[in-house]
Design an enzyme around this catalytic site. Structure first.
Site, PDB file in Angstrom:
ATOM      1  N   CYS A 269      15.200  28.664 -35.051  1.00 25.48           N
ATOM      2  CA  CYS A 269      13.630  28.121 -34.898  1.00 25.48           C
ATOM      3  C   CYS A 269      13.461  26.722 -35.706  1.00 25.48           C
ATOM      4  O   CYS A 269      14.195  25.780 -35.273  1.00 25.48           O
ATOM      5  CB  CYS A 269      12.565  28.925 -35.180  1.00 25.48           C
ATOM      6  SG  CYS A 269      11.113  28.944 -34.238  1.00 25.48           S
ATOM      7  N   HIS A 353      14.606  33.655 -31.578  1.00 29.11           N
ATOM      8  CA  HIS A 353      14.832  34.472 -32.965  1.00 29.11           C
ATOM      9  C   HIS A 353      15.608  35.460 -32.522  1.00 29.11           C
ATOM     10  O   HIS A 353      15.233  36.664 -32.018  1.00 29.11           O
ATOM     11  CB  HIS A 353      13.481  35.072 -33.196  1.00 29.11           C
ATOM     12  CG  HIS A 353      12.475  34.006 -33.996  1.00 29.11           C
ATOM     13  ND1 HIS A 353      12.528  34.098 -35.414  1.00 29.11           N
ATOM     14  CD2 HIS A 353      11.666  33.142 -33.568  1.00 29.11           C
ATOM     15  CE1 HIS A 353      11.806  33.037 -35.855  1.00 29.11           C
ATOM     16  NE2 HIS A 353      11.273  32.446 -34.719  1.00 29.11           N
ATOM     17  N   GLU A 355      16.959  37.845 -34.401  1.00 32.25           N
ATOM     18  CA  GLU A 355      16.707  39.035 -35.165  1.00 32.25           C
ATOM     19  C   GLU A 355      15.599  39.791 -34.736  1.00 32.25           C
ATOM     20  O   GLU A 355      15.127  40.910 -35.348  1.00 32.25           O
ATOM     21  CB  GLU A 355      16.496  38.616 -36.756  1.00 32.25           C
ATOM     22  CG  GLU A 355      14.826  38.164 -37.017  1.00 32.25           C
ATOM     23  CD  GLU A 355      14.545  36.978 -36.412  1.00 32.25           C
ATOM     24  OE1 GLU A 355      13.054  36.745 -36.110  1.00 32.25           O
ATOM     25  OE2 GLU A 355      15.163  36.147 -35.620  1.00 32.25           O
TER      26      GLU A 355
END
Length: 376
Positions: A269, A353, A355
């Site tokens: 990001c 993202h 994760e």
């Protein structure tokens, strides 16, 4: 007892609804998120610092809040807007309700407005400055405050959310996610690698992934110099997410530029944007940004489409991309750059993202790519 609250936008539009959470008055950029779940992760994501977040899913709060599903020690956003705030919550992991959680952390909430109308306005006009208030209920006064409030462009919001000192990270992923990634196994030789995370407002599920893959993780403030990072003898450096405009962060760009070629680098990001800027690219502000857990991204290396979590209002400008960077991922909603790779050094970044918690998990493989880079 019902509390009246109002949202005023800089274009003169005013929405009247019911206040929940804390009382007060705040300003911020009004944006929307299309996720159906994960509101607690959204509330505690530091990337939302300086923003008033509107949820497009109509009912929020029905599974409560808990002390596990947090991405930072406290919420960072300015305000929270929903169509309907569920006052009854039901989940075996719940430890409390949404309104009480917002009140505890001083976050002003607004419910009972037509969020479809608000989201449509943002899509058509773009993200706008706004004022959310339970105290000043005069429309004209609120609109003038919205017009004079600061925007996000040109501001360094990272310094307001990044840590003040370094720390060793030891918190792991939940059992279910660890079971999932264990099926793939760690790339040979990557275990016990030293990973240094530059924290610009990092979501905590990121270092959890590194720890659960056997790494030794040190988290450092985002303004740490390249010399200080190299003294830690990292096997790899991670560039975290964070809030706002990446271009004012000249200190971070300088550090990243000095690290390229000396250690493997992985950015997510804001970290992806900073890596691109450090290589000579430029960024621009998106009309209304990408925020949600259902954003399609094409991996140009494999031809596979991933459903991803995203949260950003800026993107890398393709026309400015230097020859040393190659595009690896594209956002299929608007064809913007969603990932780059350095052609000559072991460095890459993605705009989404991997994760993601609570999900989706399509992009977990990117952590394994980084592990492979470290192992080699």
């Amino acid at each position: 007892m019902t509390r009246i609250a109002k949202l005023a936008l800089e274009d003169g539009t005013v929405y009247t609804g019911e206040g929940f959470g804390a009382d007060g008055e705040i300003n911020g950029e009004v944006v929307f998120n299309t996720s159906m779940t994960g509101y607690q992760e959204i509330l505690t994501d530091p990337s939302y610092h300086g923003q008033i977040v509107t949820m497009t899913y109509p009912e929020i709060g029905n599974y409560g809040v808990n002390s596990i599903d947090i991405e930072h020690e406290k919420p960072s956003l300015s305000g929270f807007i929903v169509r309907e705030e569920s006052r009854i919550y039901s989940n075996y992991r719940a430890e409390g309700g949404l309104s009480a959680y917002l009140q505890q952390h001083g976050i002003v909430g607004l419910a009972g407005i037509d969020t479809r109308s608000l989201v449509r306005r943002i899509r058509e006009q773009g993200a706008m400055r706004g004022i959310l208030s339970t105290s000043d209920l005069d429309d004209a006064s609120l609109v003038e405050k919205a017009k004079s409030s600061p925007g996000l462009v040109g501001r360094d919001l990272v310094r307001e959310v990044m840590p003040t000192q370094s720390r060793q990270w030891d918190n792991r992923l939940d059992d279910w996610t660890e079971t999932e990634i264990a099926r793939h196994g760690n790339p040979a030789g990557a275990g016990n690698a030293k990973v240094v995370c530059m924290d610009f407002g990092m979501k905590w599920n990121i270092p959890r992934h590194f720890i659960s893959r056997g790494n030794l993780v040190t988290v450092v403030p985002g303004d740490t110099s390249a010399d200080e990072i190299l003294k830690l003898q990292p096997d790899g450096v991670f560039l975290s997410n964070g809030p706002g405009d990446p271009e004012p962060l000249d200190y971070a760009q300088k550090t990243i530029s000095a690290l390229i070629g000396k250690t493997p680098i992985f950015g997510i990001c804001l970290g992806h944007q900073l890596l691109s800027l450090a290589c000579g690219a430029k960024t621009f502000k998106l009309k209304f940004g990408h925020r949600g857990a259902n954003q399609p991204v094409l991996d140009l290396q494999t031809g596979k489409v991933e459903i991803t979590t995203q949260n950003h209002g800026f993107a890398v400008e393709e026309e400015s991309l230097p020859d040393c960077l190659e595009i690896t991922h594209r956002n299929l909603n608007d064809d913007t750059i969603a990932g780059v790779r350095h052609r000559e050094s072991t460095a890459f970044g993605v705009q989404h993202h991997p994760e993601a918690s609570s999900g989706p998990h399509d992009s977990h493989y990117l952590f394994d790519r980084f592990q492979s880079m470290i192992a080699k």
